[in-house]
Design a protein around this motif. Structure first.
Motif, short mmCIF file in Angstrom:
data_model
loop_
_atom_site.label_atom_id
_atom_site.label_comp_id
_atom_site.label_asym_id
_atom_site.label_seq_id
_atom_site.Cartn_x
_atom_site.Cartn_y
_atom_site.Cartn_z
N PHE A 1 16.65 -44.48 -108.64
CA PHE A 1 16.45 -44.03 -107.28
C PHE A 1 15.94 -45.24 -106.30
O PHE A 1 15.06 -46.16 -106.79
CB PHE A 1 15.19 -43.11 -107.29
N SER A 2 16.37 -45.25 -105.01
CA SER A 2 16.14 -46.53 -104.44
C SER A 2 15.70 -45.91 -102.99
O SER A 2 16.13 -44.69 -102.65
CB SER A 2 17.40 -47.36 -104.07
N PHE A 3 15.00 -46.72 -102.24
CA PHE A 3 14.57 -45.95 -100.98
C PHE A 3 14.27 -47.26 -100.06
O PHE A 3 14.15 -48.49 -100.39
CB PHE A 3 13.37 -45.09 -101.07
N GLU A 4 14.52 -46.79 -98.84
CA GLU A 4 13.71 -47.88 -97.47
C GLU A 4 12.91 -46.98 -96.70
O GLU A 4 13.70 -46.15 -95.92
CB GLU A 4 15.13 -48.61 -97.02
N LEU A 5 11.80 -47.52 -96.55
CA LEU A 5 11.06 -46.88 -95.40
C LEU A 5 10.90 -47.71 -94.08
O LEU A 5 10.68 -49.09 -94.27
CB LEU A 5 9.79 -46.55 -95.76
N THR A 6 11.46 -47.07 -92.87
CA THR A 6 11.70 -48.23 -91.79
C THR A 6 11.03 -47.44 -90.65
O THR A 6 11.09 -46.32 -90.16
CB THR A 6 13.14 -48.44 -91.47
N TYR A 7 10.25 -48.42 -89.69
CA TYR A 7 9.76 -48.05 -88.43
C TYR A 7 10.54 -48.94 -87.51
O TYR A 7 10.53 -49.98 -87.42
CB TYR A 7 8.40 -48.26 -88.25
N GLY B 1 7.78 -47.66 -64.03
CA GLY B 1 7.27 -47.05 -64.98
C GLY B 1 8.08 -47.19 -66.39
O GLY B 1 9.06 -47.87 -66.59
N MET B 2 7.06 -46.95 -67.43
CA MET B 2 7.50 -47.04 -68.70
C MET B 2 7.71 -45.94 -69.72
O MET B 2 6.60 -45.23 -69.65
CB MET B 2 6.53 -48.23 -69.29
N ASP B 3 8.47 -45.99 -70.90
CA ASP B 3 8.67 -45.02 -71.70
C ASP B 3 8.71 -45.76 -73.10
O ASP B 3 9.08 -46.72 -73.40
CB ASP B 3 9.93 -44.12 -71.69
N TYR B 4 8.08 -44.99 -74.06
CA TYR B 4 8.06 -45.33 -75.43
C TYR B 4 8.75 -44.34 -76.41
O TYR B 4 8.65 -43.06 -76.10
CB TYR B 4 6.58 -45.38 -75.87
N THR B 5 9.37 -44.58 -77.32
CA THR B 5 10.15 -43.67 -78.26
C THR B 5 9.93 -44.66 -79.72
O THR B 5 9.95 -45.90 -79.93
CB THR B 5 11.47 -43.59 -77.85
N HIS B 6 9.99 -43.97 -80.84
CA HIS B 6 9.94 -44.39 -81.95
C HIS B 6 10.82 -43.64 -83.03
O HIS B 6 10.98 -42.38 -82.72
CB HIS B 6 8.54 -44.88 -82.51
N GLY C 1 20.54 -39.68 -98.84
CA GLY C 1 20.01 -38.93 -97.92
C GLY C 1 19.01 -39.79 -96.89
O GLY C 1 18.39 -40.86 -97.17
N ILE C 2 18.87 -39.14 -95.71
CA ILE C 2 17.98 -39.68 -94.87
C ILE C 2 17.32 -38.55 -94.16
O ILE C 2 17.69 -37.62 -93.53
CB ILE C 2 18.67 -40.55 -93.62
N VAL C 3 15.94 -39.15 -94.05
CA VAL C 3 14.90 -37.93 -93.19
C VAL C 3 14.17 -38.92 -92.25
O VAL C 3 13.70 -39.97 -92.57
CB VAL C 3 14.03 -37.25 -94.24
N MET C 4 14.06 -38.40 -91.16
CA MET C 4 13.43 -39.17 -89.91
C MET C 4 12.22 -38.63 -89.22
O MET C 4 12.31 -37.29 -89.04
CB MET C 4 14.35 -39.80 -89.14
N ASN C 5 11.62 -39.19 -88.61
CA ASN C 5 10.61 -38.61 -87.41
C ASN C 5 11.21 -39.26 -86.35
O ASN C 5 10.98 -40.54 -86.18
CB ASN C 5 9.15 -38.77 -87.69
N ARG C 6 11.30 -38.52 -85.08
CA ARG C 6 11.46 -39.13 -83.84
C ARG C 6 10.83 -38.48 -82.48
O ARG C 6 10.67 -37.47 -82.66
CB ARG C 6 13.05 -39.09 -83.23
N GLU C 7 10.07 -39.59 -81.92
CA GLU C 7 9.28 -39.10 -80.94
C GLU C 7 9.40 -39.87 -79.67
O GLU C 7 9.89 -41.11 -79.68
CB GLU C 7 7.74 -38.95 -81.31
#
Length: 451
Positions: free
Chosen positions: A61-67, A82-87, A113-119
């Protein structure tokens, strides 16, 4: 992984045989760069985890956690300042099924496999008046998602790594019409907009059921082709609700890549030609025809959509290493879609990605890109008809739309292993694909960190 391991069927060269005898198309010592080269951030922020990661990898098992965070502000022109932020917070996982199960038939099979959070919000929508071309990468055409499942597929190589297949839920733009260089640009990752926008191209993080077959016939050629089940952009934004996904047809991409190495410095190039046929029925982009013109103007019948593209990049100097990202590149591309039923009929781009141009900063990368977008002529024609009839031309449309262009520049700075900070600049010409909204000047910052 597939590109790193793929060996040639025949130990010879095709097009590269026309070069000098000292040239060679593929060298074992010249490592293929990872797809998300900018996200790799040259290491990890917590090196103390390396022994733990190695133990996990030894067990399969290998993984990479990225922001990745992107803040872009409109400083002039457009609709408003104006400005917007996203991650994006993403965990990419790799399971070596043979090691995990100790079952011999699964040796050589890998599960990705890839699981992510986007906002976040899209600055182009909020402040520039641009709704066809995305001005930041992460927000994506699919919007925010708390925990989205992206790629989930198995991979296997055969005939001593001469043939490779993957099967499962895959984003087509991880495989076709992309490169490590394109994904260093906000407006180009993970593929040019004319590829990403059509519903038939499943664009990361959206995925489709299907698979790709890869083969390297000779050392300098790679052939990719596959079959994918295609549907409209999903109403569900999580990637988990497979049973409710609508499907309209099949996408059958094929791409041929020539990878030569030029000169004594072994400068690599990547020259791609691709084609894809989407069997889904797509409506005429002309839209609503005013009653006054109903007798003389008629909609085209629904029909499939075709995409053709040519993309190239070539290293022009080598610096600080022998791998494929150790140097400066020039790149260009052209994409053509079926004009009558595609948002973008054509896109052209040209630019450069240059390593170490400032003395004392050998690993900084500077990129500049000009891209031109032409909308479907049927879109323009339909809007002209509705304008003459005194009707609404459509939501967020203030004049018949024709074309737009963007000049983008960035400067990537590796602060420390696992952290890259990239100031960004964009000049948006003809926001909304008209001359009504003033050209916009944007600036911002992209931060990428890897655990």
């Amino acid at each position: 992984m597939a590109e790193d391991r793929l060996e040639s069927l025949f130990n010879t060269e095709s097009i590269s045989s026309l070069l000098n005898n000292n040239e060679d198309a593929l060298r074992r010592g010249d490592v293929s760069a990872g797809y998300y080269v900018s996200e790799q951030a040259f290491g990890n922020l917590v090196p103390a985890l390396k022994p733990f990661r190695e133990r996990l990898a030894n067990h399969g098992f290998s993984f990479e956690l990225t922001y990745k965070g992107e803040g872009m502000g409109n400083m002039s022109g457009g609709l408003s300042k104006g400005m917007d932020y996203t991650h994006e917070v993403r965990i990419a996982m790799l399971f070596d099924l043979g090691k995990l199960t100790k079952w011999e038939p699964l040796n050589g099979w890998f599960l990705h496999g890839i699981v992510m959070n986007r906002e976040g919000r899209q600055v182009g929508w909020d402040h520039v008046g641009e709704r066809n071309v995305l001005l930041t990468e992460v927000w994506s055409i699919h919007g925010p998602a708390a925990a989205r499942l992206a790629d989930l597929y198995v991979e296997k190589s055969f005939l001593n790594n001469r043939i490779n297949i993957n099967l499962g839920r895959i984003a087509l733009t991880h495989t076709y019409s992309t490169s490590v260089l394109l994904c260093t640009f906000m407006t180009m990752c993970s593929a040019p907009m004319a590829i990403r926008e059509p519903a038939g191209w499943s664009v990361y993080p959206k995925t489709s059921w299907g698979g790709t077959f890869r083969i390297r016939p000779t050392r300098d050629l790679i052939l990719r082709t596959g079959v994918y089940r295609i549907g409209p952009k999903a109403v569900d934004n999580t990637g988990w609700a497979w049973g409710s996904e609508p499907y309209t047809g099949l996408q059958t991409p094929v791409e041929l890549t020539w990878e030569p190495f030029f000169g004594e410095r072994k400068l690599p190039g990547h020259y791609k030609i691709g084609y894809a046929h989407d069997t889904s029925p797509y409506a005429d982009m002309i839209g609503v025809i005013p009653p006054a013109f109903a007798g003389s103007v008629h909609k085209h019948k629904e029909k499939p959509r075709d995409t053709f593209y040519i993309e190239t990049d070539q290293m022009v100097y080598r610096s600080h290493g022998q791998h494929q990202m150790a140097g400066g590149y020039v790149l260009a591309g052209f994409i053509h879609n079926t004009p009558s039923n595609s948002t973008f009929s054509n896109e052209f781009y040209a630019g450069a990605s240059l390593l170490g141009i400032i003395p004392g900063r050998p690993f900084d990368r500077f990129g500049v890109m000009y891209s031109y977008y032409q909308l479907s002529p049927r879109t323009t024609y339909g809007q002209q008809l509705r304008q003459m009839a005194g009707m609404s031309m459509g939501a967020y449309v203030n004049a018949p739309q024709t074309h737009s262009a963007i000049l983008e520049a960035y400067y990537g700075i590796p602060i420390m292993p696992g952290l890259v900070i990239t100031p960004e600049f964009e000049y948006m010409m003809r926001p909304g694909e008209t001359s009504v909204i003033p050209n916009a000047v944007l600036a911002g910052l992209k931060v990428i960190s890897a655990l």
